[in-house]
Design an enzyme around this catalytic site. Structure first.
Site: not given
Ligand code: FAD
Ligand code: NAI
Length: 461
Positions: A34-35, A41, A176, A182-183, A314, A317, A440
């Site tokens: 529909g988008r 998202t 929250g 936090l992001e 949620m 991946h 290394h």
């Protein structure tokens, strides 16, 4: 009206991946979205735009805080917010158009519009009813609401509004301390906002390993984020250009209020099933409003469900893996998702990544385990890029040495975690990892050192 083998409802990471895999397996497939653009998202208002803003703001942070330390002197870049948003939108466009291209390449029809299920075997889009042998619901999720808090996407926003604010707020309150809070909180703190995170619980990122929670919060505090923990938000009083968050501290019931230009509500997401007609179709739901599934099959034969609209984390991946597994099951193959090995990553700086069991979960289950931990302070490459904060923690079965969980806070943790994912997918042991030669100087050496610490000991600790 057309007849299909499969119609997928929803063009997010679950739905588009499922549709492409179905087509690759020779099934005549359509995807309803529909988008105006594909990608759901994740590509439009989630993973991709948030990572673009995290990258841009992280680059600014590097210029402001670390360039001079390396002898790179001069004026730090100034922020052109409009251009930063344009860059983010360009990244979204490139990705969503990419899915359109993949649909054409794989001969998946995009049915544009909102779909519903009038009966098993039928999908209605606009005035048209299409027949399908199988229907896959991948309708995703939406931000959950909070009593007493009205979102206007201007002053009181969800993540969607936070990705396109007209200007960088002077003060921002985030309700929250989960992944979104936090992001996005990090993005705005780096861009100069005074960010305060109000969290109901006593620890940030619920469900994560306690060690990570503590170290991560300390690091975010050093970066300038303020935290009010154990606070139950009562309501938000929004005016035209500012808002007041009223909260009660759980420890003593005392009442407090703080102001900001923008309040981001990031208290979780809930499954989105509006308009699908699931009740009439007889599709059973869980108590938490998710579509109940068994191996991606719903209670109605021929109707499947995957991604955020079902149980489980949620994550894009997870939705993608379920999309592939459902497609393969529909085609008569053995679809497979290993729910014990789904990584979770928070794309702050440093990144936080986790897979498998936490120490608390192992304790509760009465599993005898050992811990191998290695600090990035002992990793030459991390020190060179000012990323010594953080660690790799490996949890392995005490008797068998099998790796049960890995938790990383540090540079490129979101990439490093896949070393653990592959190991765990094959039932590997800490010794398997410790005996594998690592180049290394790499950040990955810290993962190996943590594995060594599960046995005779790390070398650089
Ligand atoms: P969605 O991506 O929600 O897609 C569902 C699609 O279905 C939507 O496009 C919707 O328009 C469409 N649809 C719904 N109903 C209908 C209908 N009736 N007819 C037609 N179309 C319909 N996850 C990660 O793994 N990594 C991240 O970094 C990450 N970052 C995120 C950042 C933010 C700000 C947010 C909000 C989420 C983030 N997520 C991230 C979560 C991730 O976006 C979701 O887990 C993922 O998009 C779920 O995929 P899905 O296919 O199940 O649903
Ligand atoms: P979340 O579930 O990660 O965090 C919500 C936080 O809000 C929790 O800490 C919770 O205790 C707190 N909370 C709940 N009610 C509250 C209240 N009344 N007052 C104060 N605090 C309250 O949810 P979030 O951050 O909204 O993310 C939603 C989903 O999106 C997550 O499930 C996540 O998996 C996904 N996502 C994933 C990302 C990634 O993988 N990097 C990035 C962003 C989102």
């Amino acid at each position: 009206m057309a007849d299909y083998d499969v119609i997928v409802i929803g063009g997010g990471p679950g739905g588009y991946v499922c549709a492409i895999r179905c087509a690759q397996l020779g099934l005549k497939t359509a995807c309803v979205e529909g988008r105006e653009t594909l990608g759901g998202t994740c590509l439009n208002v989630g993973c991709i735009p948030s990572k673009a803003l995290l990258h841009a703001s992280h680059s600014l942070h590097e210029a402001e805080h670390n360039f001079a330390k390396m002898g790179l002197k001069g004026k730090s870049p100034s922020v052109d917010w409009k251009e930063m948003l344009a860059y983010k939108d360009d990244v979204i466009g490139q990705n969503t158009k990419g899915i359109e291209f993949l649909f054409k390449k794989n001969k998946v029809d995009w049915l544009k519009g909102w779909g519903s299920i009038p009966a098993a075997g039928q999908v209605k889009v606009g005035d048209e009813v299409h027949n399908a042998k199988h229907i896959v619901i991948a309708s995703g999720s939406e931000p959950s609401s909070l009593p007493g808090v009205e979102v206007d996407e201007k002053v009181v926003v969800t993540s969607t509004g936070a990705l396109e604010l007209p200007k960088i707020p002077r003060k921002m309150i985030v309700i929250g301390a989960g992944v979104i809070g936090l992001e996005m909180g990090s993005v705005y703190a780096r861009l100069g906002s005074e960010v305060t995170v109000v969290e109901f619980l006593d620890d940030i990122t619920p469900g994560m390993d306690k060690d990570i929670q503590k170290t991560f919060q300390r690091t975010l505090k050093k970066q300038g984020l303020n935290f009010i923990m154990g606070a139950a938000v009562q309501n938000v009083d929004a005016k035209k250009t500012k808002a007041t968050v009223n909260y009660k501290l759980r420890k003593d019931d005392s009442e407090h209020a703080i102001d900001a230009d923008v309040v981001l509500v990031a208290t979780g997401r809930r499954p989105f099933v509006d308009g699908l007609g699931l009740e009439a179709a007889g599709v059973k739901m869980t108590e938490r409003g998710q579509i109940a599934t068994d191996h991606w099959k719903t209670s109605v034969p021929g109707i499947w469900a995957i991604g955020d609209v079902t149980e489980g984390p949620m994550l894009a991946h997870k939705a993608e893996d379920e999309g592939m597994a459902a497609a393969e099951s529909i085609a008569g193959q053995a679809g497979h998702v290993n729910y014990d090995v789904i990584p979770g990553v928070i794309y702050t700086s440093p990144e936080v990544a986790s897979v498998g069991k936490t120490e608390q979960e192992l304790k509760e289950a009465g599993v005898d385990y050992k811990v191998g931990k290695f600090s990035f302070m002992g990793n030459g490459r991390a020190k060179a890029v000012f990323m010594g904060d953080g660690f790799v923690k490996i949890l392995a079965d005490k008797a068998t040495d099998r790796v049960l969980g890995v938790h990383i806070m540090g540079p490129t943790a979101g990439e490093l975690i896949h070393e653990a994912c592959v190991l765990m997918e094959y039932g590997g042991s800490a010794e398997d990892l410790a005996r594998t030669c690592h180049a290394h100087p790499t950040f990955s050496e810290a993962v190996r050192e943590a594995a060594l610490a599960c046995g005779d000991g790390a070398i650089h600790a």
